[in-house]
Design an enzyme around this catalytic site. Structure first.
Site, PDB file in Angstrom:
ATOM      1  N   LYS A  91       0.826  -1.207   0.000  1.00  0.00           N
ATOM      2  CA  LYS A  91       0.000   0.000   0.000  1.00  0.00           C
ATOM      3  C   LYS A  91       0.859   1.256   0.000  1.00  0.00           C
ATOM      4  CE  LYS A  91      -4.429  -1.486   1.870  1.00  0.00           C
ATOM      5  NZ  LYS A  91      -5.449  -1.305   2.896  1.00  0.00           N
TER       6      LYS A  91
ATOM      7  N   LYS B 185      -4.409  -9.539  -6.305  1.00  0.00           N
ATOM      8  CA  LYS B 185      -5.546  -9.959  -5.474  1.00  0.00           C
ATOM      9  C   LYS B 185      -6.761  -9.093  -5.790  1.00  0.00           C
ATOM     10  CE  LYS B 185      -5.956  -8.230  -1.512  1.00  0.00           C
ATOM     11  NZ  LYS B 185      -5.997  -7.654  -0.176  1.00  0.00           N
TER      12      LYS B 185
ATOM     13  N   LYS C 246     -10.769  -3.959  -3.148  1.00  0.00           N
ATOM     14  CA  LYS C 246     -11.715  -2.844  -3.273  1.00  0.00           C
ATOM     15  C   LYS C 246     -11.049  -1.692  -4.020  1.00  0.00           C
ATOM     16  CE  LYS C 246     -13.602  -3.925   1.308  1.00  0.00           C
ATOM     17  NZ  LYS C 246     -12.783  -3.932   2.515  1.00  0.00           N
TER      18      LYS C 246
HETATM   19  P1  TYM Z   1     -10.450  -6.459   4.466  1.00  0.00           P
HETATM   20  O1  TYM Z   1     -11.546  -5.505   4.775  1.00  0.00           O
HETATM   21  O2  TYM Z   1      -9.421  -6.037   3.480  1.00  0.00           O
HETATM   22  O3  TYM Z   1     -11.041  -7.826   3.966  1.00  0.00           O
HETATM   23  C1  TYM Z   1     -12.042  -8.489   4.699  1.00  0.00           C
HETATM   24  C2  TYM Z   1     -11.832  -9.987   4.652  1.00  0.00           C
HETATM   25  O4  TYM Z   1     -11.903 -10.446   3.316  1.00  0.00           O
HETATM   26  C3  TYM Z   1     -10.729 -11.160   2.985  1.00  0.00           C
HETATM   27  N1  TYM Z   1     -10.406 -10.848   1.590  1.00  0.00           N
HETATM   28  C4  TYM Z   1     -10.189 -11.767   0.651  1.00  0.00           C
HETATM   29  N2  TYM Z   1     -10.237 -13.110   0.696  1.00  0.00           N
HETATM   30  C5  TYM Z   1      -9.983 -13.779  -0.463  1.00  0.00           C
HETATM   31  N3  TYM Z   1      -9.695 -13.161  -1.623  1.00  0.00           N
HETATM   32  C6  TYM Z   1      -9.635 -11.811  -1.710  1.00  0.00           C
HETATM   33  N4  TYM Z   1      -9.359 -11.219  -2.866  1.00  0.00           N
HETATM   34  C7  TYM Z   1      -9.894 -11.056  -0.535  1.00  0.00           C
HETATM   35  N5  TYM Z   1      -9.951  -9.739  -0.268  1.00  0.00           N
HETATM   36  C8  TYM Z   1     -10.258  -9.625   1.034  1.00  0.00           C
HETATM   37  C9  TYM Z   1      -9.656 -10.632   3.931  1.00  0.00           C
HETATM   38  O5  TYM Z   1      -8.605 -11.560   4.096  1.00  0.00           O
HETATM   39  C10 TYM Z   1     -10.464 -10.420   5.187  1.00  0.00           C
HETATM   40  O6  TYM Z   1     -10.600 -11.636   5.898  1.00  0.00           O
HETATM   41  N6  TYM Z   1      -7.377  -5.965   8.362  1.00  0.00           N
HETATM   42  C11 TYM Z   1      -8.586  -6.606   7.900  1.00  0.00           C
HETATM   43  C12 TYM Z   1      -9.804  -6.276   8.731  1.00  0.00           C
HETATM   44  C13 TYM Z   1      -9.631  -6.496  10.203  1.00  0.00           C
HETATM   45  C14 TYM Z   1      -9.677  -7.760  10.843  1.00  0.00           C
HETATM   46  C15 TYM Z   1      -9.546  -7.473  12.238  1.00  0.00           C
HETATM   47  C16 TYM Z   1      -9.804  -9.066  10.389  1.00  0.00           C
HETATM   48  C17 TYM Z   1      -9.488  -5.550  11.152  1.00  0.00           C
HETATM   49  N7  TYM Z   1      -9.438  -6.118  12.385  1.00  0.00           N
HETATM   50  C18 TYM Z   1      -9.522  -8.489  13.166  1.00  0.00           C
HETATM   51  C19 TYM Z   1      -9.793 -10.103  11.338  1.00  0.00           C
HETATM   52  C20 TYM Z   1      -9.638  -9.790  12.717  1.00  0.00           C
HETATM   53  C21 TYM Z   1      -8.857  -6.165   6.479  1.00  0.00           C
HETATM   54  O7  TYM Z   1      -8.403  -5.137   6.046  1.00  0.00           O
HETATM   55  O8  TYM Z   1      -9.730  -6.938   5.818  1.00  0.00           O
END
Ligand code: TYM
Length: 337
Positions: free
Chosen positions: A117, A202, A205
């Site tokens: 990022k 990947k 968003k």
């Molecule tokens: P975030 O918001 O980017 O994504 C949410 C969840 O979706 C999964 N994910 C994917 N899985 C498969 N293929 C993809 N292309 C893909 N894009 C996203 C992510 O692995 C995630 O599980 N830091 C985290 C949010 C967070 C969190 C937490 C997660 C904050 N605190 C505590 C678990 C526990 C994040 O940015 O996810």
């Protein structure tokens, strides 16, 4: 409702930083729903993580409610699972700060997501904030506050859960057992869904905002989703034949995740078939098992924002007691109380 079971605890979260795509669904949400009755569940809408990059305030407020409606429409049952907004529970920020102070900078600088990022953030608007660097320490706080046993996430978040484990262990070594050490859970298929237009990246968003063919969104009309999948990048071979190119591998993985198959079984099913057949099958299964069931329920929830707000506030009220008990335990251990 009060959740007082002795089931193992699960905590996970999603950022309200854009419309949700099938990657987040297959990598995380789908598993949350499927295993909901096995665990005591804490599902967070992580708005504090979202502001590590620029957000429009109005849109952020709207996306929090949209995500809450998506959680419900996917089948998260508020009678089984807490659904709450991270910033509503002050203990997340408070514990996040303490954890930050016990995390070496080098650990944070090594995180793949931070490196990616920060390397791709170009303009002043898209500045690299200090929050983007310390982001995993807030995520560690999210997890550790609730003594979570498991953290169901996609592949890209495993490194952050590892960091959470490392810092929790480090603090336990110093202060005694103040934290439970959590484990990540990733699904056998769909843990890393790649962009349809560019399978070397990947599905995300942010890339989805730049390129319309990149991601299938959970709220895409079925014909739009079908068109995107039919245009997905494959390769020049006439038919599926192993070893397959990244784009074909991605379609097979999406199919496997939706069908509840292993990627190997799905590959066997499509070997020798043309890409048109594969894409059609992927479009059909994504639409019938993910988009249509979700979209049939989404509006019912989304059209009642007051009800959503009430649900989120009630849940935050309930989880605060658990979060504050952990915070106090840590504050005492480090000498703040
Ligand atoms: P975030 O918001 O980017 O994504 C949410 C969840 O979706 C999964 N994910 C994917 N899985 C498969 N293929 C993809 N292309 C893909 N894009 C996203 C992510 O692995 C995630 O599980 N830091 C985290 C949010 C967070 C969190 C937490 C997660 C904050 N605190 C505590 C678990 C526990 C994040 O940015 O996810």
């Amino acid at each position: 409702m009060s959740i007082t079971t002795a089931r193992p605890r699960v905590l996970s979260g999603i950022q309200p930083s854009g419309h949700l795509h099938i990657g987040s669904y297959l990598g995380a949400l789908r598993g949350w729903v499927a295993d909901q009755t096995r665990y005591e569940n804490y599902f967070c809408i992580v708005d504090l993580h979202a502001i590590t990059v620029t957000q429009d305030p109005e849109q952020l407020r709207a996306l929090v409610l949209e995500l809450a409606a998506v959680y419900l429409a996917c089948g998260i049952d508020p009678a089984q699972s807490e659904i709450f907004v991270q910033s509503h529970v002050a203990a997340h920020s408070q514990l996040g700060w303490i954890i930050q102070c016990f995390t070496p900078m080098g650990w944070l600088e090594r995180m793949t997501q931070f490196k990616h990022k920060s390397a791709t953030a170009g303009t002043e608007q898209e500045r690299v904030s200090a929050g983007l660097l310390t982001y995993p320490t807030l995520m560690a706080a999210d997890i550790l506050l609730y003594d979570a046993d498991f953290v169901p996430v996609g592949e890209d978040q495993r490194q952050h859960v590892e960091l959470c484990r490392d810092v929790a262990q480090r603090m336990n070594n110093k202060f005694g057992d103040i934290f439970k050490i959590p484990q990540s859970l990733t699904p056998p298929a769909g843990a890393r869904v790649m962009g349809l237009d560019d399978p070397t990246n990947k599905m995300s968003k942010s890339l989805g905002m730049q390129s319309p063919g990149h991601a299938v969104y959970l709220l895409d009309p079925p014909d739009v989703a079908r068109r995107k999948i039919m245009r997905a990048k494959t390769d020049t071979n006439p038919a599926v034949s192993p070893p397959v190119a990244a784009g074909v591998d991605n379609l097979i993985d999406i199919y496997a995740a939706c069908a509840g198959l292993t990627p190997e079984a799905a590959l066997t099913e499509f070997t020798g078939k043309g890409y048109g057949v594969l894409k059609k099958a992927v479009a059909n299964i994504v639409i019938s098992t993910v988009l249509e069931p979700l979209q049939a329920r989404f509006n019912v929830y989304a059209n009642d924002p007051q009800q959503l707000d009430a649900m989120l506030l009630e849940s935050a009220g309930r989880v605060t007691a658990t979060a504050e008990a952990t915070l106090l335990r840590v504050q005492r251990a480090v000498g703040l109380r």
